[in-house]
Design a protein around this motif. Sequence first.
Motif, PDB file in Angstrom:
ATOM      1  N   GLN A 115       8.979   2.165  -0.357  1.00  0.00           N
ATOM      2  CA  GLN A 115       8.569   2.538   0.989  1.00  0.00           C
ATOM      3  C   GLN A 115       7.042   2.525   1.072  1.00  0.00           C
ATOM      4  OE1 GLN A 115      10.582   3.028   3.434  1.00  0.00           O
ATOM      5  NE2 GLN A 115       9.216   3.824   5.034  1.00  0.00           N
ATOM      6  N   VAL A 116       6.547   1.829   2.051  1.00  0.00           N
ATOM      7  CA  VAL A 116       5.104   1.737   2.249  1.00  0.00           C
ATOM      8  C   VAL A 116       4.636   2.861   3.161  1.00  0.00           C
ATOM      9  CG1 VAL A 116       3.243   0.316   3.197  1.00  0.00           C
ATOM     10  CG2 VAL A 116       5.122  -0.756   1.939  1.00  0.00           C
ATOM     11  N   GLN A 117       3.585   3.519   2.742  1.00  0.00           N
ATOM     12  CA  GLN A 117       2.980   4.549   3.584  1.00  0.00           C
ATOM     13  C   GLN A 117       1.517   4.199   3.850  1.00  0.00           C
ATOM     14  OE1 GLN A 117       3.773   8.308   1.562  1.00  0.00           O
ATOM     15  NE2 GLN A 117       5.424   8.699   3.021  1.00  0.00           N
ATOM     16  N   LEU A 118       1.120   4.363   5.088  1.00  0.00           N
ATOM     17  CA  LEU A 118      -0.258   4.139   5.503  1.00  0.00           C
ATOM     18  C   LEU A 118      -0.775   5.429   6.111  1.00  0.00           C
ATOM     19  CD1 LEU A 118       0.219   0.675   7.256  1.00  0.00           C
ATOM     20  CD2 LEU A 118      -0.547   1.091   4.920  1.00  0.00           C
TER      21      LEU A 118
ATOM     22  N   TYR B 193      -4.709   3.139  14.847  1.00  0.00           N
ATOM     23  CA  TYR B 193      -3.649   2.944  13.870  1.00  0.00           C
ATOM     24  C   TYR B 193      -3.990   1.779  12.946  1.00  0.00           C
ATOM     25  CZ  TYR B 193      -0.848   5.509  17.316  1.00  0.00           C
ATOM     26  OH  TYR B 193      -0.356   6.448  18.203  1.00  0.00           O
ATOM     27  N   CYS B 194      -3.675   1.938  11.677  1.00  0.00           N
ATOM     28  CA  CYS B 194      -3.711   0.772  10.797  1.00  0.00           C
ATOM     29  C   CYS B 194      -2.282   0.292  10.583  1.00  0.00           C
ATOM     30  CB  CYS B 194      -4.393   1.082   9.473  1.00  0.00           C
ATOM     31  SG  CYS B 194      -3.487   2.145   8.360  1.00  0.00           S
ATOM     32  N   ALA B 195      -2.163  -0.972  10.236  1.00  0.00           N
ATOM     33  CA  ALA B 195      -0.849  -1.575  10.081  1.00  0.00           C
ATOM     34  C   ALA B 195      -0.913  -2.708   9.062  1.00  0.00           C
ATOM     35  CB  ALA B 195      -0.356  -2.103  11.424  1.00  0.00           C
TER      36      ALA B 195
ATOM     37  N   TYR C 226       4.539  -2.250   9.011  1.00  0.00           N
ATOM     38  CA  TYR C 226       4.355  -0.837   8.700  1.00  0.00           C
ATOM     39  C   TYR C 226       3.122  -0.302   9.409  1.00  0.00           C
ATOM     40  CZ  TYR C 226       7.737  -1.619   4.993  1.00  0.00           C
ATOM     41  OH  TYR C 226       8.863  -1.946   4.299  1.00  0.00           O
ATOM     42  N   TRP C 227       3.250   0.930   9.889  1.00  0.00           N
ATOM     43  CA  TRP C 227       2.199   1.550  10.689  1.00  0.00           C
ATOM     44  C   TRP C 227       1.896   2.947  10.158  1.00  0.00           C
ATOM     45  CZ3 TRP C 227       0.042  -0.905  15.005  1.00  0.00           C
ATOM     46  CH2 TRP C 227       0.650  -2.110  15.373  1.00  0.00           C
TER      47      TRP C 227
END
Length: 120
Positions: free
Chosen positions: A1-4, A95-97, A109-110
Amino acid sequence: QVQLVESGGGLVQAGGSLRLSCAASGRTFSSYAMGWFRQAPGKERDFVARISWNGGSTYYADSVKGRFTISRDNAKNTVYLQMNNLKPEDTAVYYCARRSLFNDGVYEYWGQGTQVTVSS
């Protein structure tokens, strides 16, 4: 799972500067282009800037060209947005994505966003 996870937002006077950071989890950060977007109250989310996987190419919305700079540090899994000469119309949640490798123009992913408020 990617988290930003974005950070660095805040309240600043017009003409001031802020630097946003976006820390990404995972080992494959350096494989992906990254982008910054923003959403002002009552408006749609807009593209701000994008950077290629190695930082060699960058793209900006016309509204921020010459004032904002996107960069990345792949060793730190972090992408930055340096914002100079801020204007009240830059007020928004930023927001970064992470951009998809396979679906052109799609961001998979956001982050949760960070508020930037520019006072006049």
